[in-house]
Design an enzyme around this catalytic site. Structure first.
Site, PDB file in Angstrom:
ATOM      1  CE1 TYR A 142      -2.840   3.199   0.750  1.00  0.00           C
ATOM      2  CE2 TYR A 142      -3.572   2.165   2.775  1.00  0.00           C
ATOM      3  CZ  TYR A 142      -3.642   3.202   1.870  1.00  0.00           C
ATOM      4  OH  TYR A 142      -4.512   4.233   2.097  1.00  0.00           O
ATOM      5  CE  LYS A 172      -5.434   2.200  -0.645  1.00  0.00           C
ATOM      6  NZ  LYS A 172      -5.298   3.383  -1.474  1.00  0.00           N
TER       7      LYS A 172
HETATM    8  C1  MN9 Z   1      -5.476  10.141   1.320  1.00  0.00           C
HETATM    9  C2  MN9 Z   1      -6.635   9.204   1.122  1.00  0.00           C
HETATM   10  O1  MN9 Z   1      -7.403   8.955   2.028  1.00  0.00           O
HETATM   11  N1  MN9 Z   1      -6.757   8.675  -0.068  1.00  0.00           N
HETATM   12  C3  MN9 Z   1      -7.823   7.778  -0.398  1.00  0.00           C
HETATM   13  C4  MN9 Z   1      -7.239   6.460  -0.779  1.00  0.00           C
HETATM   14  O2  MN9 Z   1      -6.070   6.242  -0.938  1.00  0.00           O
HETATM   15  C5  MN9 Z   1      -8.665   8.299  -1.552  1.00  0.00           C
HETATM   16  O3  MN9 Z   1      -9.739   7.416  -1.767  1.00  0.00           O
HETATM   17  C6  MN9 Z   1      -9.216   9.681  -1.283  1.00  0.00           C
HETATM   18  O4  MN9 Z   1     -10.005   9.638  -0.134  1.00  0.00           O
HETATM   19  C7  MN9 Z   1     -10.026  10.196  -2.455  1.00  0.00           C
HETATM   20  O5  MN9 Z   1      -9.245  10.208  -3.592  1.00  0.00           O
HETATM   21  C8  MN9 Z   1     -10.617  11.570  -2.197  1.00  0.00           C
HETATM   22  O6  MN9 Z   1      -9.606  12.531  -2.192  1.00  0.00           O
HETATM   23  C1  PYR Z   2      -8.192   4.822   0.239  1.00  0.00           C
HETATM   24  C2  PYR Z   2      -7.684   3.643   0.877  1.00  0.00           C
HETATM   25  O1  PYR Z   2      -7.391   2.686   0.266  1.00  0.00           O
HETATM   26  C3  PYR Z   2      -7.619   3.632   2.284  1.00  0.00           C
HETATM   27  O2  PYR Z   2      -8.405   4.341   2.861  1.00  0.00           O
HETATM   28  O3  PYR Z   2      -6.805   2.942   2.852  1.00  0.00           O
END
Ligand code: MN9
Ligand code: PYR
Length: 308
Positions: A142, A172
């Site tokens: 991740y 990811k």
């Molecule tokens: C920093 C963070 O939480 N990133 C999420 C997943 O990696 C995203 O799903 C964001 O929430 C999304 O892109 C909205 O900005």
């Molecule tokens: C966005 C995502 O993958 C997380 O919330 O960990």
């Protein structure tokens, strides 16, 4: 769950439901699964990650959540991926063993972010020690440098990774460096690894470069619309796919100006699904009533190409 099926399409990064007094609320996960499948057409989940406040939970809570998701998802979901990353290697290993024992479809690990690995070998060594505790479970790295501060490029990390971590299955990828993502995809045939993109507002660009799908918080409430974007892209109807990306982006652009994070995500899922997700845990703080009104108005005002 469907063992052996390649992870692709949309994966919802789930929030952790909490009671008003801040305890984890397992009782609504059953409804949450049904909502994702029937209302959002999303059949994969990523549990205890960023959106799930995984690093703000204790080990016991993380195990209880993992168990509940695997149990409720058994007949209904394709993949239940459990994030088992932690600052302490033994804790991460314990969570990996637990995820294997309960039958999770995959595990994922972020880079440790207090004492940070400074190069590929140090990071690989940490990941390997966790992955080897669950030798039959697909393993995902991740990558989220904006939060971990670990900026080792994935393209570099992947060289020879299968030899060190036989269960390595994919990444990811939550970063805007699409050059890095492209080089990963270019060098690692897609049949071998899955690349799931994690910056929801830019998913279409990642699909163009070859991502297999996406993991993100917005698929909890924009899953159905984003699935229509994936369909348009596959057709291919690029203009239609762009339209969906513009509109999901319009919402995210609007809320990001109000301040948008996990607390806000919990509030949005609550008003869209009707399932009470509760407040976040400190240091995150609950949203204002004003945010909810503005976000709801914005979402309601969007006119989607499918007529909704
Ligand atoms: C920093 C963070 O939480 N990133 C999420 C997943 O990696 C995203 O799903 C964001 O929430 C999304 O892109 C909205 O900005
Ligand atoms: C966005 C995502 O993958 C997380 O919330 O960990």
């Amino acid at each position: 769950m469907t063992p052996g099926k390649k992870l692709e399409g949309l994966v919802a990064a789930t929030v952790t439901p909490m009671t008003p007094d801040g305890q984890i609320n397992l009782s609504v996960i059953h409804k949450y699964v049904d909502y994702l499948v029937s209302e959002q057409n999303v059949k994969n989940v990523f549990v205890n990650g960023t959106t799930g406040e995984g690093l703000s939970l204790n080990i016991q809570e993380r195990k209880q959540l993992a168990e509940e998701w695997v149990c409720q998802g058994k007949e209904k979901l394709d993949h239940v991926i459990i994030h088992v990353g932690a600052l302490s290697l033994p804790e991460s290993q314990e969570l990996a063993r637990h995820a294997a024992a309960i039958g999770a479809s995959g595990i994922a690990v972020i880079a440790p972010f207090f004492f940070k690995p400074t190069n590929k070998n140090e990071l690989t060594a940490f990941l390997q020690k966790v992955a080897s505790e669950a030798p039959a479970v697909p393993f995902y790295y991740y990558h989220i440098p904006s939060l971990t501060g670990v900026k080792i490029r994935v393209e570099e990390l992947l060289g020879g990774i299968k030899e060190q971590i036989p269960t390595f299955q994919g990444v990811k990828f939550s970063d805007t460096d699409l050059l890095d993502l492209a080089q990963c995809i270019n060098k690692n045939e897609r049949e071998q690894f899955a690349f799931l993109y994690g910056v929801d507002e830019q998913l279409l660009s990642a699909l163009a470069i070859g991502a297999d799908g996406a993991v993100g918080s917005t698929y909890n409430y924009l899953g159905r619309k984003t699935n229509l974007m994936l369909q348009a892209f596959a057709k291919p109807d690029l203009a239609l796919a762009q339209k969906y990306q513009f509109l999901t982006g319009e919402f995210l652009n609007f809320v990001s100006k109000l301040g948008f994070g996990v607390a806000q995500t919990k509030a949005v899922i609550t008003f869209v699904s009707g399932i009470p997700m509760g407040p976040p845990r400190l240091p995150l703080v609950d949203v204002s009533e004003e945010f909810i009104i503005k976000a709801k108005d914005k979402l309601d005002s969007i006119v989607w190409p499918d007529g909704d």
